[in-house]
Scaffold this active site. Structure first.
Site, PDB file in Angstrom:
ATOM      1  N   ARG A  92       0.856  -1.103  -0.093  1.00  0.00           N
ATOM      2  CA  ARG A  92       0.025   0.045   0.166  1.00  0.00           C
ATOM      3  C   ARG A  92       0.901   1.326  -0.031  1.00  0.00           C
ATOM      4  NH1 ARG A  92      -4.851  -1.060  -1.621  1.00  0.00           N
ATOM      5  NH2 ARG A  92      -5.344   0.948  -1.236  1.00  0.00           N
ATOM      6  N   ASN A 108      11.679   0.910   4.186  1.00  0.00           N
ATOM      7  CA  ASN A 108      11.264   0.142   3.031  1.00  0.00           C
ATOM      8  C   ASN A 108      12.108  -0.416   2.753  1.00  0.00           C
ATOM      9  OD1 ASN A 108       9.035  -0.741   1.394  1.00  0.00           O
ATOM     10  ND2 ASN A 108       9.917   0.482  -0.283  1.00  0.00           N
ATOM     11  N   HIS A 110      13.089  -2.614  -0.999  1.00  0.00           N
ATOM     12  CA  HIS A 110      12.664  -2.687  -2.630  1.00  0.00           C
ATOM     13  C   HIS A 110      13.567  -3.430  -3.413  1.00  0.00           C
ATOM     14  CE1 HIS A 110      10.575  -1.237  -6.098  1.00  0.00           C
ATOM     15  NE2 HIS A 110      11.745  -1.101  -6.453  1.00  0.00           N
ATOM     16  N   THR A 145       6.791   7.440  -4.423  1.00  0.00           N
ATOM     17  CA  THR A 145       6.801   5.953  -4.543  1.00  0.00           C
ATOM     18  C   THR A 145       8.208   5.339  -4.480  1.00  0.00           C
ATOM     19  OG1 THR A 145       4.829   5.985  -5.576  1.00  0.00           O
ATOM     20  CG2 THR A 145       6.012   3.934  -5.789  1.00  0.00           C
ATOM     21  N   ASP A 146       8.965   4.994  -3.376  1.00  0.00           N
ATOM     22  CA  ASP A 146      10.319   4.281  -3.510  1.00  0.00           C
ATOM     23  C   ASP A 146      11.351   5.492  -3.914  1.00  0.00           C
ATOM     24  OD1 ASP A 146       9.029   1.855  -3.085  1.00  0.00           O
ATOM     25  OD2 ASP A 146       8.941   1.340  -5.082  1.00  0.00           O
TER      26      ASP A 146
HETATM   27  C1  GRF Z   1      10.274  -8.350  -1.218  1.00  0.00           C
HETATM   28  O1  GRF Z   1      10.711  -8.574  -2.472  1.00  0.00           O
HETATM   29  C2  GRF Z   1      10.183  -6.842  -0.914  1.00  0.00           C
HETATM   30  O2  GRF Z   1      11.373  -6.116  -1.453  1.00  0.00           O
HETATM   31  C3  GRF Z   1       9.211  -6.530  -1.538  1.00  0.00           C
HETATM   32  O3  GRF Z   1       8.168  -7.075  -1.532  1.00  0.00           O
HETATM   33  C4  GRF Z   1       8.622  -8.406  -1.284  1.00  0.00           C
HETATM   34  C5  GRF Z   1       8.354  -8.918  -0.011  1.00  0.00           C
HETATM   35  O4  GRF Z   1       8.774 -10.398   0.536  1.00  0.00           O
HETATM   36  N1  GRF Z   1       8.784  -4.934  -1.031  1.00  0.00           N
HETATM   37  P1  GRF Z   1       8.226 -10.800   1.891  1.00  0.00           P
HETATM   38  O5  GRF Z   1       6.911 -10.657   2.075  1.00  0.00           O
HETATM   39  O6  GRF Z   1       8.947 -10.175   2.772  1.00  0.00           O
HETATM   40  O7  GRF Z   1       8.654 -12.275   1.697  1.00  0.00           O
END
Ligand code: GRF
Length: 219
Positions: A92, A108, A110, A145-146
């Site tokens: 989200r 976060n 990513h 976003t990111d």
């Molecule tokens: C990961 O690749 C993270 O970078 C991205 O969503 C994925 C989540 O994986 N934001 P998990 O639920 O932690 O296994």
């Protein structure tokens, strides 16, 4: 200093698992105060329960807009005693309601070397682009976003014959290390943030640590 984490998830929860493992092993000085999911069926909720961590489900659909959803997140995070929020596969977009409640304390993970390939399915984006090197980024969240200030990055090669899942698995192994590393810096008070000049990005310094995984820290 022990850091009090609130971890937000939407799915599998392997990054949450990496945090909990590091805490249990004593290699991350943190307490996971609460795990919050916007999806009742998220696999990560089981990981939290197995570790004895309180869980809360806050379905985003039950709220009329993003701000009121975020207000519910903030209330649950505060009630649990979290001082730092980790978005670990939380699908989200967050609003200033959450960001202003935890200034420079929303993190976060990513799966790309930002600013390349922001948004959804960064691994597929990297493959489609033909990138030879991609990776993962841990950053502080801002209103974009990111786009927030980078804390740490790790590079991961794209190999001949990779499909999306093979590449995602190679990146994920690095994500788990990088996220624990960066949270450790926050816990140790090593992260200094200087507000950027007008129109500029904030400057993040991590005292005494290399901010790219696999590169030795300067002595
Ligand atoms: C990961 O690749 C993270 O970078 C991205 O969503 C994925 C989540 O994986 N934001 P998990 O639920 O932690 O296994």
């Amino acid at each position: 200093m022990t850091i009090d984490l609130g971890v937000l998830i939407s799915g599998r929860g392997s990054n949450l698992g990496a945090i909990l493992d590091a805490v249990a092993a004593g290699s991350l000085d943190a307490r996971v105060r609460v795990v919050i999911s916007n999806k009742a069926g998220a696999g990560g909720l089981e990981i939290a329960r197995a570790a004895g961590v309180p869980t809360v489900v806050i379905p985003h659909g039950a709220h009329p807009d993003r701000a009121s959803f975020d207000a519910a997140l903030v209330a649950a995070l505060r009630e649990a005693g979290a001082t730092c929020v980790v978005l670990a596969g939380f699908m989200r977009l967050v609003t200033p309601v959450l960001l202003d409640a935890f200034p420079y304390r929303v993190v976060n993970i990513h799966p790309s070397l930002l600013p390349a390939f922001p948004g959804v399915d960064a691994q597929a984006q990297a493959l489609a682009y033909g990138a030879r090197i991609t990776g993962c980024t841990v950053h502080l969240v801002d209103a974009g976003t990111d786009t927030g200030p980078v804390l740490a990055q790790a590079a991961v090669p794209v190999l001949e014959g990779d499909d999306r899942d093979a590449l995602a698995a190679r990146i994920l192994a690095r994500e788990h290390e990088l996220l624990v590393l960066a949270l450790g810096w926050l816990a140790q008070g090593l992260v200094e943030i200087e507000a950027g000049a007008a129109g500029k990005r904030p400057i993040v310094r991590v005292r005494g640590a290399a901010t790219a995984l696999g590169i030795e820290a300067p002595r």
